[in-house]
Design a protein around this motif. Structure first.
Motif, short mmCIF file in Angstrom:
data_model
loop_
_atom_site.label_atom_id
_atom_site.label_comp_id
_atom_site.label_asym_id
_atom_site.label_seq_id
_atom_site.Cartn_x
_atom_site.Cartn_y
_atom_site.Cartn_z
N THR A 126 0.81 -1.22 0.00
CA THR A 126 0.00 0.00 0.00
C THR A 126 0.85 1.28 0.00
OG1 THR A 126 -0.32 -0.24 2.40
CG2 THR A 126 -2.05 -1.08 0.97
N SER A 130 1.57 4.42 -3.35
CA SER A 130 1.47 5.87 -3.24
C SER A 130 2.28 6.58 -4.31
CB SER A 130 1.96 6.32 -1.85
OG SER A 130 3.34 6.12 -1.70
N TYR A 159 -3.04 10.62 -2.59
CA TYR A 159 -3.07 9.29 -1.96
C TYR A 159 -2.74 9.38 -0.47
CZ TYR A 159 -2.10 4.22 -1.56
OH TYR A 159 -2.09 2.89 -1.20
N SER A 194 -8.62 0.49 -6.78
CA SER A 194 -7.44 0.45 -7.65
C SER A 194 -7.88 0.22 -9.10
CB SER A 194 -6.48 -0.67 -7.21
OG SER A 194 -5.95 -0.41 -5.94
N ALA A 197 -9.54 3.37 -10.37
CA ALA A 197 -8.56 4.37 -10.80
C ALA A 197 -8.01 4.02 -12.18
CB ALA A 197 -7.42 4.47 -9.79
N ARG A 210 -8.12 7.76 -6.32
CA ARG A 210 -6.81 7.71 -5.68
C ARG A 210 -6.92 8.04 -4.19
NH1 ARG A 210 -1.58 6.35 -6.31
NH2 ARG A 210 -0.79 8.42 -5.82
N PHE A 211 -7.72 9.03 -3.86
CA PHE A 211 -7.92 9.40 -2.45
C PHE A 211 -8.54 8.25 -1.67
CE2 PHE A 211 -11.00 10.97 0.71
CZ PHE A 211 -10.11 11.53 1.63
N MET A 213 -8.45 5.09 -2.44
CA MET A 213 -7.42 4.05 -2.33
C MET A 213 -6.54 4.30 -1.11
SD MET A 213 -5.85 3.43 -6.15
CE MET A 213 -4.46 2.51 -5.48
N GLY A 214 -6.15 5.57 -0.90
CA GLY A 214 -5.31 5.90 0.24
C GLY A 214 -6.02 5.67 1.56
#
Length: 550
Positions: A126, A130, A159, A194, A197, A210-211, A213-214
């Protein structure tokens, strides 16, 4: 095998705090060793309101949260009680025996280290995600017909913004439902977003996914250390933690190297497909091989089963926190906010770390442009520009572990250990940071051989580790019972700055050039050099004078 039941029935104040820090929550919420309130409350109290809990802890602790009581200090062990007050209550549900197979501490070595391996792999993946697509940023901009240079940096750093907010929700949920459901849910959603995205059709979709995912990718960073603390005894935990820490340290630096060649061969979307494939494989492995490890949840399940079987409604887990979900969320969100606004030491350390972390993401968001424009690197080779930063980080991690432990051990042996002794290596990092920035900036400006700026980034990687790691251990030693909230406050601030400050980095370099642009950052970092020196000299006085009501 050591008497694992003693971990629950004879834990000292120091052991409870140390384990709570490893699990990522404050020590007034039960860890596998119990809660600090077991030492400070009377046997008759079985359920506490948030206000009662705070008042009892306030009465039971010898020092307020900013006066600190070092985890490794012998005085903290001598001043704690040997047993919890509820040991003889027949309604308390605990493990059947010191060798109870339901206790994760009694799992086989194969199962324990298999779990550590899986968790470490996820924790490597993970953070890697990034920055792994950083070499493909120009392709993304071309795909979405965008020329906005602010978005060019934000698509990388957004991210880490998810890393700031996701854990604030994940941490209390893991204390309510256990670690395993959080792993499964977050891993699955990480895979889903993912892929989302990868198939994004416009810039807005891409940045939002992306945000998210983070947010979900922060799960192993939030509960991974706790999983290791659940199953590995203290004597072996250092090795497991070192393996686990490799992910956050080198993952963001290795990612662009892998991503650079993959993006050249298959395009930027395949970077996310690869992350999803690997994360999906780890998710399946988790589902088949991992079991719940969090003792408070396991004992609560056992208590619920026994209440149903015996009809005795008074049975309760030995590690029952007595906290409602609302109170857990309050402690997870409100406490860090108070730390960040009312605790001077936490404020100063958080600002220092936030600025240095922002430098890291300025580099992440500009390396591709620098080595493409200045050195005419193309394709997968661009990812190799991150190699110096990763090497410097590894050296920094080893240096801190070796010399930091020696320094602390010396002061503990002499009986004069103070949390401020942790900051000596931070002083070293403060000097190396501007050196690395000057070195990198002016060598790129002069278009020297590419190895020269890469050596400069290695110095930067070393300096960054010499900042983050002493700062984290210092916060733990200063805030003891509420160390997790202090670290959460620091994490939120540094993630916000890492996501937002790099947005202006391209404009800065275009206006000032790489030499003066990095010099500006170096001059700012020179202004931070006195911070650890001031805290070393006056930190004890500040801790004695200040108090934060939580």
């Amino acid at each position: 095998m050591p008497d694992s039941n003693s971990l629950y029935r004879h834990a000292t104040r120091s052991e409870i705090i140390e384990l709570a820090v490893a699990e990522g929550h404050d020590a007034d919420i039960p860890s596998n060793a119990g809660s600090i309130r077991d030492i400070s409350t009377s046997p008759s109290k079985t359920k506490l309101s948030s206000m009662d809990l705070e008042r009892d802890i306030e009465k039971g602790l010898e020092e307020d949260i900013e006066k600190g009581n070092p985890l490794s200090s012998t005085s903290s062990i001598h001043n704690s009680e040997d047993t919890t007050p509820n040991d003889d209550d027949p309604n308390i549900v605990t493990w059947d025996s010191p060798t109870d197979p339901q206790n994760p501490m009694n799992w086989s070595e194969k199962k324990k280290w298999g779990t550590v391996t899986v968790v470490s792999c996820i924790t490597f993946l993970t953070p890697l995600a990034s920055s792994s697509f950083a070499p493909g940023v120009p392709q993304v901009m071309e795909t979405f017909n965008s020329t906005d240079q602010m978005l060019e940096g934000f698509m990388v750093s957004v991210y880490v913004l998810g890393f700031a907010f996701g854990p604030l929700i994940i941490a209390p949920l893991s204390e309510m439902y256990g670690r395993l459901p959080l792993y499964h849910v977050c891993n699955c959603l990480f895979v889903v977003f993912s892929i989302a995205a990868a198939v994004s059709s416009n810039m807005t979709m891409f940045i939002v996914f992306r945000f998210i995912m983070g947010c979900f990718g922060g799960c192993p960073l939030t509960v991974g250390a706790g999983t290791i603390a659940d199953i590995i005894p203290k004597e072996q935990r250092g090795t497991a933690m070192s393996v686990w820490m490799m992910g956050p340290t080198i993952g963001p630096c290795v990612g662009p190297i892998i991503g650079g060649y993959l993006i050249e061969a298959r395009g930027w979307r395949w970077n996310f497909y690869l992350v999803a494939i690997i994360a999906g494989a780890f998710t399946l492995i988790n589902m088949f091989l991992m079991s719940e490890t969090y003792a408070p949840v396991l004992l609560e399940r056992k208590a619920a089963r026994l209440r149903k079987e015996t009809g005795n409604p008074h049975l309760r887990s030995q590690l029952d926190s007595g906290l409602s979900p609302k109170e857990l969320f309050k402690f997870s969100i409100v406490r860090p906010t108070k730390m960040l606004t009312r605790a001077p030491i936490c404020i100063v350390i958080s600002i220092y770390c936030a600025m240095t972390y922002a430098y890291l993401y300025i580099l992440f968001t500009t390396f591709t442009a620098v080595f493409t424009d200045q050195y005419h690197w193309r394709g997968g080779v661009v990812g190799l520009s991150f190699l110096g930063l990763g090497l410097g980080s590894l050296i920094g991690q080893w240096f801190f572990t070796h010399f930091g432990n020696k320094t602390v051990a010396k002061h503990i042996a002499a009986g004069d250990f103070q949390p401020e002794h942790r900051l000596k290596l931070m002083c070293l990092g403060g000097f190396f940071l501007p050196v690395g920035l000057f070195w990198y900036g002016w060598s790129v400006q002069a278009k020297t051989h590419y190895m020269v700026p890469m050596l400069g980034t290695a110095v930067l990687g070393f300096a960054l580790l010499m900042t983050f790691m002493p700062a984290s251990t210092y916060l733990v030693d200063v805030f003891t019972v509420h160390a997790a909230s202090a670290m959460a406050a620091s994490t939120v601030l540094r993630s916000l700055t890492a996501a937002l400050i790099p947005l202006s980095s391209q404009d800065m370099y275009r206006t000032l050039g790489y030499g003066w642009g990095n010099s500006l950052l170096a001059f700012l970092s020179i202004g931070l050099i006195p911070v650890p020196f001031v805290l070393i000299r006056y930190g004890e006085r500040i801790r004695a004078a200040q108090k934060v009501e939580l």
